[in-house]
Design a protein around this motif. Sequence first.
Motif, PDB file in Angstrom:
ATOM      1  N   VAL A  18       0.855  -1.195   0.000  1.00 15.71           N
ATOM      2  CA  VAL A  18       0.000   0.000   0.000  1.00 15.71           C
ATOM      3  C   VAL A  18       0.893   1.248   0.000  1.00 15.71           C
ATOM      4  CG1 VAL A  18      -1.746   1.302   1.279  1.00 15.71           C
ATOM      5  CG2 VAL A  18      -1.858  -1.189   1.216  1.00 15.71           C
ATOM      6  N   PRO A  19       0.700   2.151  -0.957  1.00 11.28           N
ATOM      7  CA  PRO A  19       1.497   3.391  -0.974  1.00 11.28           C
ATOM      8  C   PRO A  19       1.198   4.277   0.237  1.00 11.28           C
ATOM      9  CG  PRO A  19       0.400   3.035  -3.081  1.00 11.28           C
ATOM     10  CD  PRO A  19      -0.198   2.072  -2.105  1.00 11.28           C
ATOM     11  N   ILE A  20       2.000   5.313   0.370  1.00 13.13           N
ATOM     12  CA  ILE A  20       1.874   6.224   1.509  1.00 13.13           C
ATOM     13  C   ILE A  20       1.547   7.616   1.004  1.00 13.13           C
ATOM     14  CG2 ILE A  20       3.240   7.415   3.271  1.00 13.13           C
ATOM     15  CD1 ILE A  20       4.785   4.546   3.238  1.00 13.13           C
ATOM     16  N   ASN A  21       0.604   8.273   1.665  1.00  9.92           N
ATOM     17  CA  ASN A  21       0.278   9.627   1.252  1.00  9.92           C
ATOM     18  C   ASN A  21       1.136  10.648   1.987  1.00  9.92           C
ATOM     19  OD1 ASN A  21      -1.488  10.643  -0.736  1.00  9.92           O
ATOM     20  ND2 ASN A  21      -2.448  11.878   0.851  1.00  9.92           N
ATOM     21  N   LYS A  22       1.218  10.485   3.316  1.00 10.79           N
ATOM     22  CA  LYS A  22       2.010  11.422   4.120  1.00 10.79           C
ATOM     23  C   LYS A  22       2.881  10.591   5.048  1.00 10.79           C
ATOM     24  CE  LYS A  22       1.248  15.783   6.512  1.00 10.79           C
ATOM     25  NZ  LYS A  22       0.219  16.649   7.104  1.00 10.79           N
ATOM     26  N   SER A  23       4.171  10.855   5.016  1.00  9.74           N
ATOM     27  CA  SER A  23       5.078  10.055   5.838  1.00  9.74           C
ATOM     28  C   SER A  23       5.029  10.524   7.285  1.00  9.74           C
ATOM     29  CB  SER A  23       6.501  10.175   5.312  1.00  9.74           C
ATOM     30  OG  SER A  23       7.014  11.450   5.621  1.00  9.74           O
ATOM     31  N   ALA A  24       5.544   9.666   8.168  1.00 10.55           N
ATOM     32  CA  ALA A  24       5.602  10.022   9.587  1.00 10.55           C
ATOM     33  C   ALA A  24       6.477  11.252   9.790  1.00 10.55           C
ATOM     34  CB  ALA A  24       6.144   8.841  10.393  1.00 10.55           C
ATOM     35  N   ARG A  25       7.532  11.347   8.985  1.00  9.53           N
ATOM     36  CA  ARG A  25       8.418  12.503   9.118  1.00  9.53           C
ATOM     37  C   ARG A  25       7.695  13.789   8.715  1.00  9.53           C
ATOM     38  NH1 ARG A  25      13.775  11.902   6.029  1.00  9.53           N
ATOM     39  NH2 ARG A  25      13.331  13.866   4.993  1.00  9.53           N
ATOM     40  N   ALA A  26       6.961  13.719   7.565  1.00  8.76           N
ATOM     41  CA  ALA A  26       6.239  14.907   7.113  1.00  8.76           C
ATOM     42  C   ALA A  26       5.179  15.319   8.129  1.00  8.76           C
ATOM     43  CB  ALA A  26       5.598  14.639   5.759  1.00  8.76           C
ATOM     44  N   ALA A  27       4.604  14.326   8.823  1.00  3.61           N
ATOM     45  CA  ALA A  27       3.566  14.636   9.807  1.00  3.61           C
ATOM     46  C   ALA A  27       4.168  15.045  11.148  1.00  3.61           C
ATOM     47  CB  ALA A  27       2.652  13.422   9.992  1.00  3.61           C
ATOM     48  N   GLY A  28       5.489  14.872  11.301  1.00  2.00           N
ATOM     49  CA  GLY A  28       6.161  15.274  12.542  1.00  2.00           C
ATOM     50  C   GLY A  28       5.839  14.376  13.720  1.00  2.00           C
ATOM     51  N   VAL A  29       5.654  13.067  13.449  1.00  2.00           N
ATOM     52  CA  VAL A  29       5.245  12.175  14.537  1.00  2.00           C
ATOM     53  C   VAL A  29       6.254  11.052  14.797  1.00  2.00           C
ATOM     54  CG1 VAL A  29       2.792  12.587  14.134  1.00  2.00           C
ATOM     55  CG2 VAL A  29       3.923  10.688  12.973  1.00  2.00           C
ATOM     56  N   VAL A  30       7.438  11.113  14.169  1.00  2.00           N
ATOM     57  CA  VAL A  30       8.386   9.995  14.284  1.00  2.00           C
ATOM     58  C   VAL A  30       8.651   9.672  15.750  1.00  2.00           C
ATOM     59  CG1 VAL A  30      10.740   9.240  13.792  1.00  2.00           C
ATOM     60  CG2 VAL A  30       9.446  10.481  12.052  1.00  2.00           C
TER      61      VAL A  30
ATOM     62  N   VAL B  40     -11.833  11.272  16.514  1.00  2.00           N
ATOM     63  CA  VAL B  40     -10.585  10.527  16.420  1.00  2.00           C
ATOM     64  C   VAL B  40      -9.453  11.538  16.343  1.00  2.00           C
ATOM     65  CG1 VAL B  40      -9.282   8.835  15.075  1.00  2.00           C
ATOM     66  CG2 VAL B  40     -11.789   8.699  15.178  1.00  2.00           C
ATOM     67  N   THR B  41      -8.478  11.407  17.250  1.00  2.00           N
ATOM     68  CA  THR B  41      -7.363  12.352  17.260  1.00  2.00           C
ATOM     69  C   THR B  41      -6.074  11.616  16.950  1.00  2.00           C
ATOM     70  OG1 THR B  41      -8.510  13.548  18.995  1.00  2.00           O
ATOM     71  CG2 THR B  41      -6.243  14.191  18.576  1.00  2.00           C
ATOM     72  N   SER B  42      -5.242  12.271  16.126  1.00  2.00           N
ATOM     73  CA  SER B  42      -3.952  11.708  15.731  1.00  2.00           C
ATOM     74  C   SER B  42      -2.837  12.347  16.551  1.00  2.00           C
ATOM     75  CB  SER B  42      -3.735  11.976  14.246  1.00  2.00           C
ATOM     76  OG  SER B  42      -2.401  11.764  13.887  1.00  2.00           O
ATOM     77  N   LEU B  43      -1.679  11.711  16.543  1.00  2.00           N
ATOM     78  CA  LEU B  43      -0.509  12.311  17.198  1.00  2.00           C
ATOM     79  C   LEU B  43      -0.023  13.554  16.454  1.00  2.00           C
ATOM     80  CD1 LEU B  43       1.551   9.072  17.924  1.00  2.00           C
ATOM     81  CD2 LEU B  43       0.464  10.526  19.636  1.00  2.00           C
ATOM     82  N   GLN B  44      -0.452  13.717  15.193  1.00  2.00           N
ATOM     83  CA  GLN B  44      -0.047  14.890  14.406  1.00  2.00           C
ATOM     84  C   GLN B  44      -0.362  16.170  15.166  1.00  2.00           C
ATOM     85  OE1 GLN B  44      -2.230  13.126  10.883  1.00  2.00           O
ATOM     86  NE2 GLN B  44      -1.167  14.820   9.915  1.00  2.00           N
ATOM     87  N   GLN B  45       0.547  17.126  15.107  1.00  2.00           N
ATOM     88  CA  GLN B  45       0.323  18.385  15.811  1.00  2.00           C
ATOM     89  C   GLN B  45      -0.390  19.405  14.924  1.00  2.00           C
ATOM     90  OE1 GLN B  45       0.925  18.779  19.192  1.00  2.00           O
ATOM     91  NE2 GLN B  45       1.166  16.582  18.883  1.00  2.00           N
ATOM     92  N   ALA B  46      -0.393  19.196  13.622  1.00  2.00           N
ATOM     93  CA  ALA B  46      -1.023  20.160  12.719  1.00  2.00           C
ATOM     94  C   ALA B  46      -1.717  19.401  11.587  1.00  2.00           C
ATOM     95  CB  ALA B  46       0.027  21.120  12.161  1.00  2.00           C
ATOM     96  N   GLY B  47      -2.411  20.148  10.737  1.00  2.00           N
ATOM     97  CA  GLY B  47      -3.053  19.527   9.586  1.00  2.00           C
ATOM     98  C   GLY B  47      -4.560  19.483   9.764  1.00  2.00           C
ATOM     99  N   ALA B  48      -5.252  19.659   8.638  1.00  2.00           N
ATOM    100  CA  ALA B  48      -6.708  19.771   8.681  1.00  2.00           C
ATOM    101  C   ALA B  48      -7.362  18.487   9.190  1.00  2.00           C
ATOM    102  CB  ALA B  48      -7.237  20.106   7.289  1.00  2.00           C
ATOM    103  N   PHE B  49      -6.683  17.346   9.008  1.00  2.00           N
ATOM    104  CA  PHE B  49      -7.304  16.072   9.367  1.00  2.00           C
ATOM    105  C   PHE B  49      -6.665  15.457  10.611  1.00  2.00           C
ATOM    106  CE2 PHE B  49      -8.390  16.801   4.947  1.00  2.00           C
ATOM    107  CZ  PHE B  49      -9.761  16.584   4.978  1.00  2.00           C
ATOM    108  N   ARG B  50      -6.043  16.321  11.462  1.00  2.00           N
ATOM    109  CA  ARG B  50      -5.479  15.858  12.729  1.00  2.00           C
ATOM    110  C   ARG B  50      -6.589  15.274  13.611  1.00  2.00           C
ATOM    111  NH1 ARG B  50      -4.079  17.545  17.920  1.00  2.00           N
ATOM    112  NH2 ARG B  50      -5.490  19.321  17.861  1.00  2.00           N
ATOM    113  N   ARG B  51      -7.722  15.973  13.622  1.00  2.00           N
ATOM    114  CA  ARG B  51      -8.895  15.453  14.337  1.00  2.00           C
ATOM    115  C   ARG B  51      -9.999  15.228  13.328  1.00  2.00           C
ATOM    116  NH1 ARG B  51     -10.896  18.703  19.364  1.00  2.00           N
ATOM    117  NH2 ARG B  51     -12.371  16.977  19.317  1.00  2.00           N
ATOM    118  N   THR B  52     -10.581  14.032  13.341  1.00  2.29           N
ATOM    119  CA  THR B  52     -11.670  13.745  12.415  1.00  2.29           C
ATOM    120  C   THR B  52     -12.836  13.146  13.200  1.00  2.29           C
ATOM    121  OG1 THR B  52     -10.775  11.548  11.963  1.00  2.29           O
ATOM    122  CG2 THR B  52     -10.131  13.309  10.457  1.00  2.29           C
TER     123      THR B  52
END
Lengths: 389, 137
Positions: A239-251, A323-335
């Motif tokens: 499965v391809p990746i849309n946003k990497s962990a590094r780009a999301a700042g969650v490593v 649903v909340t992600s570890l991501q600190q930013a981004g429109a879909f951090r909370r969905t």
Amino acid sequence: MVSRPAAPTPDSFTSRLRSPAVAARVGVWLGLSFGICFVTGLVSHYAQLPSHPIPFPTSPSSGYRLTQGLHVISGVAAIPLLLVKLWSVLPKLFEAVPLRDPRRLLLTVLERGSIALLVAASIFQLATGVLNAAQWYPWLTFSFRTTHYALAWVAIGALLVHIAVKLPITRDVLLADIDATTHDRASATAPGALSRRALVRTSFAAAGVAVLATAGSTVPWLRQVSLFATRTGEGPGGVPINKSARAAGVVESASAPDWRLEVVVGGVATSWSYDDLRAIPQHTVDLPIACVEGWSAQGTWSGVRVSDLLRAAGATAGADVDVTSLQQAGAFRRTVLPANFAGDDRTLLALDLAGEPLSLDHGFPCRLIAPNRPGVLQTKWVSRLEVSA
Amino acid sequence: MRTRAVLVALGAALMTYGAWLLLSRQDPGQWLEVGIWLGAGVVAHDAVISGVVIAVCLLGSRLVPPAWRAPAAIALVVWGALTIAAIPVLTRAGARADNPTLLDRPYLATWWAISAIVVVVVAVAGFVRSHRSRAGE
């Protein structure tokens, strides 16, 4: 073809291919592809809304994969059709404006204004669409999603006005032989390199080639053919990746050994470690990741049912889940996971993909996977589920 | 006539709704950039693409022998449209070092190979056609 390039008039264009007969035949298919784009685009927009007055269905599980694949495929097919269509009507750009007759002037301004909007919005939609599919965002300020959505209404509205204005001539030329000259400009008599029929067929072929060259991003059996697809479909677990962990700042936060999942129901939190999640019943589902960018891939996901976690925390069925992600930013951090999705047995917090623990880029420690949802809502690096009941 | 009036009214309503969406959900700085992009798209087509196509057709009608024109025109439409549709992947401007699953094909090399094949196919078709028309004379 142009005798006086300094100041062209419609009569400067002499090819008999630049004709209503060609424009109408290509235009019908262009209009059809715009219609598919519009309807599938509305579906995608609705699917991404945080709340649904009419619940978005969880079945068929590949429904969104199909509609969004169609959206991008019909958009790509529209590019060659739009180019040929505009070529066939280019002389109209140089028509004189009837300045002396106020009534005709007003009608001309309205009609040509709606054409200008139609052309501008069409080019904008197709250009921003293929740019977004390749994740290239050369614009600085506006939001792709908001603008692509708003201009879709402008384009489809202008298209309806255009169809209304051209209805009689379209009907005439479609019912007549393609080589009939009744509606041709007087100057359009020079034979072209091709017959009209050949030009129309060539534009269909060009649309087909453009589709074959790109559709492999979402149609698995075209992967070997689609040399210009934005993705081969390769990736961890197939499965391809849309946003990497590094780009999301969650490593760091996603690989921290003290990661916990919080499940909050009515203000009361239960906390789960990675091993706790592994210890409760595991389920396996085959579900696609289907991205708004038009790529998709089927995966075999294993993990815990969201409904099991909510029930364990004391939630009653029928409530929406934040649903909340570890991501600190981004429109879909909370969905928002609507109640019908949260209650579906196929909706998992996945721990594994293709029998292996999720890679960091796929959302380790756990990600949401639900049937019939846009990829942006399949939240990765989940840290918290909350029912605010 | 009534069908057309209904279509115009409906179309105008949808356009108005779209304009309202755009204006109400974006700030004036964003309106300006959307406007620039709308205009730039029209200029890119009406001036650049159309101009290039007119120039190519003009040159073609002078330089390309008649038997070669049909294959050349078909190739121009198919190859040209494909190239324009592929600009975002050909530039690979959206590629990211941290995501090897995105834009993971040799697009530019493929484009050169396709372009070469197109040239060969046009040459063969043109040669066969001119040979045939000479044989038919």
